[in-house]
Design a protein around this motif. Structure first.
Motif, PDB file in Angstrom:
ATOM      1  N   ARG A  41      84.469  88.424  49.942  1.00 12.00           N
ATOM      2  CA  ARG A  41      84.549  86.991  50.240  1.00 12.00           C
ATOM      3  C   ARG A  41      85.882  86.634  50.890  1.00 12.00           C
ATOM      4  NH1 ARG A  41      80.071  87.855  49.538  1.00 12.00           N
ATOM      5  NH2 ARG A  41      78.623  87.084  47.943  1.00 12.00           N
ATOM      6  N   ASP A  87      80.919  85.603  53.727  1.00  7.57           N
ATOM      7  CA  ASP A  87      80.803  87.037  53.484  1.00  7.57           C
ATOM      8  C   ASP A  87      81.260  87.799  54.729  1.00  7.57           C
ATOM      9  OD1 ASP A  87      78.736  86.910  55.341  1.00  7.57           O
ATOM     10  OD2 ASP A  87      77.134  87.233  53.870  1.00  7.57           O
ATOM     11  N   ASN A  93      78.633  84.706  57.200  1.00  9.70           N
ATOM     12  CA  ASN A  93      77.721  83.719  56.610  1.00  9.70           C
ATOM     13  C   ASN A  93      78.433  82.951  55.501  1.00  9.70           C
ATOM     14  OD1 ASN A  93      75.459  84.707  58.147  1.00  9.70           O
ATOM     15  ND2 ASN A  93      75.391  86.435  56.734  1.00  9.70           N
ATOM     16  N   THR A  94      78.203  81.646  55.457  1.00 10.38           N
ATOM     17  CA  THR A  94      78.771  80.832  54.387  1.00 10.38           C
ATOM     18  C   THR A  94      77.970  81.064  53.119  1.00 10.38           C
ATOM     19  OG1 THR A  94      79.522  79.149  55.951  1.00 10.38           O
ATOM     20  CG2 THR A  94      79.364  78.494  53.640  1.00 10.38           C
ATOM     21  N   ILE A  95      78.607  81.686  52.132  1.00 16.50           N
ATOM     22  CA  ILE A  95      77.944  82.009  50.869  1.00 16.50           C
ATOM     23  C   ILE A  95      78.156  80.893  49.851  1.00 16.50           C
ATOM     24  CG2 ILE A  95      77.858  83.650  48.950  1.00 16.50           C
ATOM     25  CD1 ILE A  95      76.719  84.677  51.605  1.00 16.50           C
ATOM     26  N   ASN A 109      79.300  84.900  43.686  1.00 13.11           N
ATOM     27  CA  ASN A 109      78.108  84.103  43.995  1.00 13.11           C
ATOM     28  C   ASN A 109      78.339  82.613  43.768  1.00 13.11           C
ATOM     29  OD1 ASN A 109      76.513  86.366  44.688  1.00 13.11           O
ATOM     30  ND2 ASN A 109      76.161  86.778  42.526  1.00 13.11           N
TER      31      ASN A 109
END
Length: 202
Positions: free
Chosen positions: A79, A96, A100-102, A151
């Motif tokens: 991250r 990530d 991509n926006t996690i 997460n």
């Protein structure tokens, strides 16, 4: 058969050309961390893998961290911190290694991940009632300090009680201070108002 052979050679050559990537005009290259290194071009940052391939393209929302004499964005636990400004207030989230926006930018402040955990300031919106004269909801804002996993799930509550805040760019000139820091995988140090510290077991 001949046409098939020509097609396969064309695909192969195209693949080689794509993989042989050259990156020019870089003003800074960070050390590798978590398998990737940050590179700077103009005022934007990207990440390359150990083969020199760009895995996160150039962007201007990556959060810069100070490491001794250098400042650059960093990945940890897969991250990297990003920042989004809404109505003059900064909110923080994570991407990530594919960009991509996690975890959506939603925190008033946040740290880089360390040993699978990051410390965040989570904003809370409390509706107190309604002002009938102005026909507006009366809202109270506060935040709490917590530790999250990659997460975005809260795994440790670090605040004893919420801290009230006025959610306005006139009052929030910079992100509120995070008062906790990891000192081991199981211990957190927390700053007290009188400049002393307390140690808390996770």
């Amino acid at each position: 058969m001949k046409n098939l052979l020509v097609l396969l050679v064309t695909i192969l050559l195209g693949s080689i050309e794509i993989n042989a990537q050259k990156i020019d005009d870089i003003s800074f290259i960070s050390p590798y961390n978590d398998g990737v290194a940050a590179i700077k071009k103009d005022n934007q940052w990207a990440f390359i893998n150990t083969e020199g391939k760009i895995v996160v393209d150039y962007r201007d929302d990556l959060v810069i961290t100070n490491f001794e004499d250098y400042d650059y964005p960093v990945f940890n636990s897969g991250r990297c911190l990003i920042e989004e400004v809404k109505d003059g207030i900064s909110y923080y989230g994570y991407i990530d290694k594919e960009g991509n926006t996690i975890i959506q930018p939603q925190y008033l402040n946040a740290t880089n991940f360390e040993n699978g955990l990051a410390i965040i300031l989570e904003l809370h919106k409390n509706i107190l009632g309604k002002n009938d004269v102005l026909d507006k909801k009366m809202i109270d804002y506060s935040y709490t300090e917590s530790a999250i996993n990659p997460n975005g799930k809260i795994v440790h509550f670090l605040s004893e009680k919420p801290t009230h805040i006025t959610l306005s760019k006139d009052f929030i000139k910079s992100p509120p201070e995070i008062k906790s820091k990891f000192i081991s995988e199981t211990l957190v140090a927390q700053k007290n108002g009188n400049r002393t510290w307390s140690i808390k077991t996770l």
